[in-house]
Design a protein around this motif. Structure first.
Motif, PDB file in Angstrom:
ATOM      1  N   VAL A  72       0.888  -1.260  -0.194  1.00 58.89           N
ATOM      2  CA  VAL A  72      -0.009  -0.088   0.078  1.00 58.89           C
ATOM      3  C   VAL A  72       0.842   1.118   0.093  1.00 58.89           C
ATOM      4  O   VAL A  72       0.680   2.201  -0.599  1.00 58.89           O
ATOM      5  CB  VAL A  72      -1.026  -0.060   1.251  1.00 58.89           C
ATOM      6  N   PHE A  73       1.900   1.253   0.987  1.00 52.75           N
ATOM      7  CA  PHE A  73       2.860   2.478   0.877  1.00 52.75           C
ATOM      8  C   PHE A  73       3.388   2.583  -0.301  1.00 52.75           C
ATOM      9  O   PHE A  73       3.586   3.832  -1.013  1.00 52.75           O
ATOM     10  CB  PHE A  73       3.893   2.330   2.075  1.00 52.75           C
ATOM     11  N   LEU A  74       4.053   1.538  -1.131  1.00 48.66           N
ATOM     12  CA  LEU A  74       4.500   1.756  -2.282  1.00 48.66           C
ATOM     13  C   LEU A  74       3.773   1.898  -3.471  1.00 48.66           C
ATOM     14  O   LEU A  74       4.240   2.830  -4.200  1.00 48.66           O
ATOM     15  CB  LEU A  74       5.316   0.345  -2.616  1.00 48.66           C
ATOM     16  N   HIS A  75       2.560   1.752  -3.261  1.00 49.76           N
ATOM     17  CA  HIS A  75       1.747   2.019  -4.562  1.00 49.76           C
ATOM     18  C   HIS A  75       1.413   3.532  -4.061  1.00 49.76           C
ATOM     19  O   HIS A  75       1.129   4.426  -5.273  1.00 49.76           O
ATOM     20  CB  HIS A  75       0.436   1.426  -4.436  1.00 49.76           C
ATOM     21  N   TRP A  76       1.255   4.172  -3.014  1.00 50.03           N
ATOM     22  CA  TRP A  76       1.263   5.444  -2.751  1.00 50.03           C
ATOM     23  C   TRP A  76       2.496   6.343  -3.255  1.00 50.03           C
ATOM     24  O   TRP A  76       2.240   7.310  -3.892  1.00 50.03           O
ATOM     25  CB  TRP A  76       0.799   5.532  -1.196  1.00 50.03           C
ATOM     26  N   ALA A  77       3.515   5.649  -3.043  1.00 48.77           N
ATOM     27  CA  ALA A  77       4.726   6.435  -3.656  1.00 48.77           C
ATOM     28  C   ALA A  77       4.676   6.168  -5.030  1.00 48.77           C
ATOM     29  O   ALA A  77       5.182   7.470  -5.725  1.00 48.77           O
ATOM     30  CB  ALA A  77       5.787   5.506  -3.081  1.00 48.77           C
ATOM     31  N   TYR A  78       4.186   5.429  -5.870  1.00 47.83           N
ATOM     32  CA  TYR A  78       4.341   5.274  -7.208  1.00 47.83           C
ATOM     33  C   TYR A  78       3.524   6.565  -7.788  1.00 47.83           C
ATOM     34  O   TYR A  78       3.593   7.223  -8.636  1.00 47.83           O
ATOM     35  CB  TYR A  78       3.752   3.973  -7.618  1.00 47.83           C
ATOM     36  N   LEU A  79       2.125   6.469  -7.073  1.00 48.35           N
ATOM     37  CA  LEU A  79       1.263   7.339  -7.255  1.00 48.35           C
ATOM     38  C   LEU A  79       1.800   9.094  -7.266  1.00 48.35           C
ATOM     39  O   LEU A  79       1.332   9.890  -7.967  1.00 48.35           O
ATOM     40  CB  LEU A  79      -0.317   7.299  -6.736  1.00 48.35           C
ATOM     41  N   SER A  80       2.437   9.022  -6.298  1.00 48.74           N
ATOM     42  CA  SER A  80       3.037  10.440  -5.829  1.00 48.74           C
ATOM     43  C   SER A  80       4.211  10.659  -7.041  1.00 48.74           C
ATOM     44  O   SER A  80       4.296  11.910  -7.341  1.00 48.74           O
ATOM     45  CB  SER A  80       3.672  10.285  -4.294  1.00 48.74           C
ATOM     46  N   ALA A  81       4.759   9.624  -7.327  1.00 47.94           N
ATOM     47  CA  ALA A  81       6.067  10.215  -8.373  1.00 47.94           C
ATOM     48  C   ALA A  81       5.148  10.495  -9.819  1.00 47.94           C
ATOM     49  O   ALA A  81       5.801  11.345 -10.492  1.00 47.94           O
ATOM     50  CB  ALA A  81       6.765   8.779  -8.527  1.00 47.94           C
ATOM     51  N   LYS A  82       4.131   9.870  -9.923  1.00 48.44           N
ATOM     52  CA  LYS A  82       3.401  10.403 -11.201  1.00 48.44           C
ATOM     53  C   LYS A  82       2.826  11.617 -11.074  1.00 48.44           C
ATOM     54  O   LYS A  82       2.954  12.335 -12.164  1.00 48.44           O
ATOM     55  CB  LYS A  82       2.193   9.358 -11.463  1.00 48.44           C
ATOM     56  N   LYS A  83       2.560  12.025 -10.019  1.00 41.58           N
ATOM     57  CA  LYS A  83       2.109  13.602  -9.657  1.00 41.58           C
ATOM     58  C   LYS A  83       3.334  14.576  -9.485  1.00 41.58           C
ATOM     59  O   LYS A  83       3.182  15.778  -8.876  1.00 41.58           O
ATOM     60  CB  LYS A  83       1.237  13.629  -8.508  1.00 41.58           C
TER      61      LYS A  83
END
Length: 193
Positions: A72-83
């Motif tokens: 969950v944390f890594l997916h949040w990081a992924y979405l944050s990188a996209k933004k």
């Protein structure tokens, strides 16, 4: 003689994938094949008899929750990188890394719990398979934590952002794969111990 030439609109482009991503997918397929072979061997050997019955260490439940939370944390990081939200990206990867290390520590404690229950690597095949499953998965998870740390360092060097996502995408894919693999193994062991 009149030749007809037809113009094809929207001609299909060949499927293209980044070579590093392709290599990662090939690697994951080999890992799936290894664990498929091991779980098949487990079922065959269990049916032959002389199989030690024991409860799985309770720490497995905790480590399962930890690996899901890390994804969950890594997916949040992924979405944050996209933004291009670099602060959230770094926090997410850091938390996923810490939870990955916590998972490995939990796996170590599962070995301690198994020894306390007189289940050893050498001896009854039931114990041997359990050690092999968890140990081999743990080895892959070590590589995943190293990958997380590499991507985290890259994020501090501004090499991970919305215009440069290959390493982040690969890291997320591999980490989610490792999480799914653990959940499969844990479920398999619960149903077949």
């Amino acid at each position: 003689m009149e030749e007809k030439f037809a113009y094809i609109e929207g001609a299909e482009q060949p499927i293209a994938m980044h070579p590093k991503k392709f290599s990662l997918w090939l690697f994951m397929v080999t890992v799936v094949m290894i664990f498929a072979g091991l779980t098949s061997a487990y079922i065959v050997r269990q049916s032959e008899g002389n199989w030690l019955e024991f409860d799985l260490p309770s720490v497995f439940y905790w480590t399962s929750g930890i690996i899901v939370l890390s994804s969950v944390f890594l997916h949040w990081a992924y979405l944050s990188a996209k933004k291009d939200n670099l602060i959230s990206l770094r926090i997410g990867i850091t938390m996923a890394s810490i939870l990955g290390i916590a998972f490995l520590i939990g796996q170590w404690y599962s070995f301690v719990a198994l020894v306390d229950m007189d289940v050893y690597l050498v001896g009854n095949p039931a114990g041997s398979f359990l050690y092999i499953f968890t140990g081999l998965h743990g080895l892959h998870l070590v590589s995943g934590v190293i990958f997380l740390i590499i991507v985290l360092i890259s994020s501090f060097r501004y090499k991970v952002h919305s215009q440069s996502m290959v390493s982040m995408e690969m890291c997320v894919t591999y980490w989610h794969f490792l999480g799914a693999l653990w959940l499969y193994l844990f479920t398999f062991m619960l149903l077949n111990h």
